[in-house]
Design a protein around this motif. Structure first.
Motif, PDB file in Angstrom:
ATOM      1  N   GLY A  50       0.800  -1.219   0.000  1.00 16.89           N
ATOM      2  CA  GLY A  50       0.000   0.000   0.000  1.00 16.89           C
ATOM      3  C   GLY A  50       0.832   1.268   0.000  1.00 16.89           C
ATOM      4  N   ALA A  51       2.143   1.119  -0.132  1.00 14.27           N
ATOM      5  CA  ALA A  51       3.045   2.277  -0.168  1.00 14.27           C
ATOM      6  C   ALA A  51       3.910   2.278  -1.421  1.00 14.27           C
ATOM      7  N   ARG A  52       3.593   1.412  -2.374  1.00 11.94           N
ATOM      8  CA  ARG A  52       4.459   1.267  -3.547  1.00 11.94           C
ATOM      9  C   ARG A  52       4.599   2.543  -4.377  1.00 11.94           C
ATOM     10  N   ASN A  53       3.563   3.348  -4.478  1.00  8.41           N
ATOM     11  CA  ASN A  53       3.658   4.593  -5.243  1.00  8.41           C
ATOM     12  C   ASN A  53       4.645   5.554  -4.580  1.00  8.41           C
ATOM     13  N   ILE A  54       4.539   5.711  -3.278  1.00 11.84           N
ATOM     14  CA  ILE A  54       5.471   6.580  -2.554  1.00 11.84           C
ATOM     15  C   ILE A  54       6.886   6.031  -2.658  1.00 11.84           C
ATOM     16  N   LEU A  55       7.045   4.725  -2.441  1.00 12.69           N
ATOM     17  CA  LEU A  55       8.377   4.133  -2.500  1.00 12.69           C
ATOM     18  C   LEU A  55       9.006   4.281  -3.880  1.00 12.69           C
ATOM     19  N   ALA A  56       8.212   4.200  -4.920  1.00 15.72           N
ATOM     20  CA  ALA A  56       8.734   4.302  -6.285  1.00 15.72           C
ATOM     21  C   ALA A  56       9.027   5.736  -6.702  1.00 15.72           C
ATOM     22  N   ASN A  57       8.206   6.685  -6.269  1.00 10.01           N
ATOM     23  CA  ASN A  57       8.293   8.048  -6.789  1.00 10.01           C
ATOM     24  C   ASN A  57       8.904   9.065  -5.845  1.00 10.01           C
ATOM     25  N   ASP A  58       8.779   8.875  -4.545  1.00  8.61           N
ATOM     26  CA  ASP A  58       9.312   9.823  -3.567  1.00  8.61           C
ATOM     27  C   ASP A  58       9.634   9.068  -2.277  1.00  8.61           C
ATOM     28  N   PRO A  59      10.585   8.131  -2.352  1.00  6.79           N
ATOM     29  CA  PRO A  59      10.828   7.279  -1.189  1.00  6.79           C
ATOM     30  C   PRO A  59      11.405   8.047  -0.011  1.00  6.79           C
ATOM     31  N   PRO A  60      11.036   7.652   1.195  1.00  8.22           N
ATOM     32  CA  PRO A  60      11.687   8.234   2.377  1.00  8.22           C
ATOM     33  C   PRO A  60      13.196   8.003   2.285  1.00  8.22           C
ATOM     34  N   ARG A  61      13.975   8.938   2.818  1.00  6.42           N
ATOM     35  CA  ARG A  61      15.433   8.772   2.774  1.00  6.42           C
ATOM     36  C   ARG A  61      15.876   7.559   3.571  1.00  6.42           C
ATOM     37  N   MET A  62      15.122   7.249   4.644  1.00  9.28           N
ATOM     38  CA  MET A  62      15.469   6.087   5.455  1.00  9.28           C
ATOM     39  C   MET A  62      14.206   5.438   5.997  1.00  9.28           C
ATOM     40  N   VAL A  63      14.222   4.110   6.041  1.00  5.58           N
ATOM     41  CA  VAL A  63      13.141   3.326   6.636  1.00  5.58           C
ATOM     42  C   VAL A  63      13.752   2.476   7.745  1.00  5.58           C
TER      43      VAL A  63
END
Length: 125
Positions: A50-63
């Protein structure tokens, strides 16, 4: 089943309830996330899907993520699609933090096994 996965959290007779859910992609679609901490008791794969769009286009600098052993492999696979570095983070007996390769065995005598490993994901800059 999910109930079997979480027996140690909910006991051997969990009760069902209905909970409204959403996705990170929906809730945070217009907000940049710099650091993401994930601790969601065995539903890491569903969360990341459910976070693939964010991860692909504007990923957090660190997880920083805690991963249930039962879902470790598919969770690491998803994270590896978006991050060049996925490291196991362990606490040593002298209370230092060590980043290790995900595949490295946890047999070192200096690792404090009372602190379960977590994982750090980041991209090289």
């Amino acid at each position: 089943s999910w109930a079997d996965l979480c027996t140690n959290v909910f006991g051997d007779r969990p009760e069902a309830c209905t909970v409204k859910t959403s996705t990170l992609d929906h809730e945070m679609r217009d907000i940049h996330i710099d650091f993401l901490k994930i601790d969601i008791e065995g539903v890491e794969v569903e969360f990341l899907n459910g976070a693939r769009n964010i991860l692909a286009n504007d990923p957090p600098r660190m997880v920083h993520i805690e991963i249930y052993p039962q879902v470790l492999e598919p969770t690491i696979k998803i994270l590896g699609e978006y991050y060049t570095h996925v490291k196991r983070c362990v606490v040593t007996k002298d209370e230092a933090i060590r980043l290790m390769d995900v595949q490295a065995p946890l047999t070192d005598s200096d690792i404090d096994h009372n602190h379960p490993p977590t994982y750090i994901c980041y991209n090289s800059t």
